[in-house]
Design an enzyme around this catalytic site. Structure first.
Site, PDB file in Angstrom:
ATOM      1  N   ASP A 283       0.871  -1.178   0.000  1.00 56.40           N
ATOM      2  CA  ASP A 283       0.000   0.000   0.000  1.00 56.40           C
ATOM      3  C   ASP A 283       0.909   1.230   0.000  1.00 56.40           C
ATOM      4  O   ASP A 283       2.136   1.115  -0.177  1.00 56.40           O
ATOM      5  CB  ASP A 283      -0.994  -0.040   1.172  1.00 56.40           C
ATOM      6  CG  ASP A 283      -0.341   0.208   2.531  1.00 56.40           C
ATOM      7  OD1 ASP A 283       0.912   0.295   2.594  1.00 56.40           O
ATOM      8  OD2 ASP A 283      -1.084   0.315   3.529  1.00 56.40           O
TER       9      ASP A 283
ATOM     10  N   CYS B 127       3.313  -3.062   3.977  1.00 56.89           N
ATOM     11  CA  CYS B 127       2.497  -1.905   4.354  1.00 56.89           C
ATOM     12  C   CYS B 127       3.269  -1.151   5.436  1.00 56.89           C
ATOM     13  O   CYS B 127       4.475  -1.346   5.579  1.00 56.89           O
ATOM     14  CB  CYS B 127       1.085  -2.317   4.782  1.00 56.89           C
ATOM     15  SG  CYS B 127       0.977  -3.430   6.197  1.00 56.89           S
TER      16      CYS B 127
ATOM     17  N   THR C  77       3.080  -1.347   8.750  1.00 54.96           N
ATOM     18  CA  THR C  77       3.500  -2.247   9.830  1.00 54.96           C
ATOM     19  C   THR C  77       3.758  -3.674   9.370  1.00 54.96           C
ATOM     20  O   THR C  77       4.368  -4.455  10.104  1.00 54.96           O
ATOM     21  CB  THR C  77       2.393  -2.340  10.900  1.00 54.96           C
ATOM     22  OG1 THR C  77       1.212  -2.859  10.258  1.00 54.96           O
ATOM     23  CG2 THR C  77       2.100  -0.979  11.513  1.00 54.96           C
TER      24      THR C  77
ATOM     25  N   HIS D  40      10.333 -23.989   8.870  1.00 58.12           N
ATOM     26  CA  HIS D  40       9.316 -24.630   9.701  1.00 58.12           C
ATOM     27  C   HIS D  40       7.901 -24.501   9.140  1.00 58.12           C
ATOM     28  O   HIS D  40       7.107 -25.426   9.253  1.00 58.12           O
ATOM     29  CB  HIS D  40       9.308 -24.023  11.113  1.00 58.12           C
ATOM     30  CG  HIS D  40      10.561 -24.285  11.886  1.00 58.12           C
ATOM     31  ND1 HIS D  40      10.589 -24.295  13.264  1.00 58.12           N
ATOM     32  CD2 HIS D  40      11.824 -24.538  11.489  1.00 58.12           C
ATOM     33  CE1 HIS D  40      11.830 -24.543  13.685  1.00 58.12           C
ATOM     34  NE2 HIS D  40      12.596 -24.690  12.618  1.00 58.12           N
TER      35      HIS D  40
ATOM     36  N   HIS E 173       7.070 -30.877  10.854  1.00 59.36           N
ATOM     37  CA  HIS E 173       6.581 -29.615  10.289  1.00 59.36           C
ATOM     38  C   HIS E 173       5.464 -29.873   9.280  1.00 59.36           C
ATOM     39  O   HIS E 173       4.474 -29.142   9.232  1.00 59.36           O
ATOM     40  CB  HIS E 173       7.727 -28.841   9.656  1.00 59.36           C
ATOM     41  CG  HIS E 173       8.753 -28.397  10.644  1.00 59.36           C
ATOM     42  ND1 HIS E 173       8.417 -27.786  11.832  1.00 59.36           N
ATOM     43  CD2 HIS E 173      10.108 -28.493  10.647  1.00 59.36           C
ATOM     44  CE1 HIS E 173       9.513 -27.502  12.512  1.00 59.36           C
ATOM     45  NE2 HIS E 173      10.553 -27.942  11.822  1.00 59.36           N
TER      46      HIS E 173
HETATM   47  C1  RB5 Z   1      -1.753   2.784   6.498  1.00 63.75           C
HETATM   48  O1  RB5 Z   1      -1.727   3.995   7.168  1.00 63.75           O
HETATM   49  C2  RB5 Z   1      -1.458   1.635   7.471  1.00 63.75           C
HETATM   50  O2  RB5 Z   1      -2.549   1.430   8.290  1.00 63.75           O
HETATM   51  C3  RB5 Z   1      -1.098   0.380   6.712  1.00 63.75           C
HETATM   52  O3  RB5 Z   1      -0.008   0.642   5.897  1.00 63.75           O
HETATM   53  C4  RB5 Z   1      -0.722  -0.840   7.535  1.00 63.75           C
HETATM   54  O4  RB5 Z   1       0.232  -0.529   8.488  1.00 63.75           O
HETATM   55  C5  RB5 Z   1      -1.833  -1.603   8.088  1.00 63.75           C
HETATM   56  O5  RB5 Z   1      -1.644  -2.637   8.755  1.00 63.75           O
END
Ligand code: RB5
Length: 150
Positions: free
Chosen positions: A8, A65, A67, A98, A134
């Site tokens: 994203d 993304c 996080t 694994h 596994h």
């Molecule tokens: C976007 O602001 C953020 O929420 C997205 O990139 C991600 O971290 C969601 O899990």
């Protein structure tokens, strides 16, 4: 190896860096977007990459993304996908050995670019161990996703 990659807006810069650093004769990335830092919805990209991996069009996928968490949650809803969020090299190796993970997720806002590239290299370069224990555990996860129980 052909790898599906997507992000994203929160993972766009890292996606571009990974393609630039790692593309070569033995590694080709198919980019599922996004193509700018304009805001978009990570599930749209996650499902496109995850479905392409689940259909067998790509052996592996990478989703980024802010996080790595949203991408991981969404990708793991697609049957046949085993997505792993890794922000260290130990986990990147272990999840291949694994869990036979077929999608790696990363958070651009969590991990620095040098470490992220090393994580991708480790994850792409590590084979599933094939150990019976596994395989047995993965079969339980697969059975649960198909039948809803063990
Ligand atoms: C976007 O602001 C953020 O929420 C997205 O990139 C991600 O971290 C969601 O899990």
């Amino acid at each position: 190896m052909r790898v599906a990659i997507g992000s994203d807006h929160g993972g766009f810069q890292l996606k571009e860096l990974i393609k630039k650093e790692l593309s070569g004769p033995e590694l080709e990335f198919m980019d599922f977007g996004t193509h700018s830092t304009d805001s978009c919805d990570y599930p749209d990209i996650a499902f496109a990459v995850a479905e392409a991996v689940a259909r067998g069009e790509f052996a592996r996928g990478i989703l980024i993304c802010g996080t790595g968490i949203g991408m991981c949650i969404a990708a793991n809803k697609v049957p046949g996908v085993r997505a792993a969020l890794c922000h260290d090299v130990f986990s990147a190796r272990a999840t291949r050995e694994h869990n036979d993970s077929n999608i790696l997720t990363l958070g651009e806002r969590v991990v620095g670019p040098g470490l992220a590239v090393m994580i991708v290299q480790t994850w792409l370069g590590t084979a599933f161990s094939g150990d019976e224990r596994h395989k047995r555990r993965l079969a339980k996860i697969e059975r649960y996703s198909v039948e809803g129980g063990n």
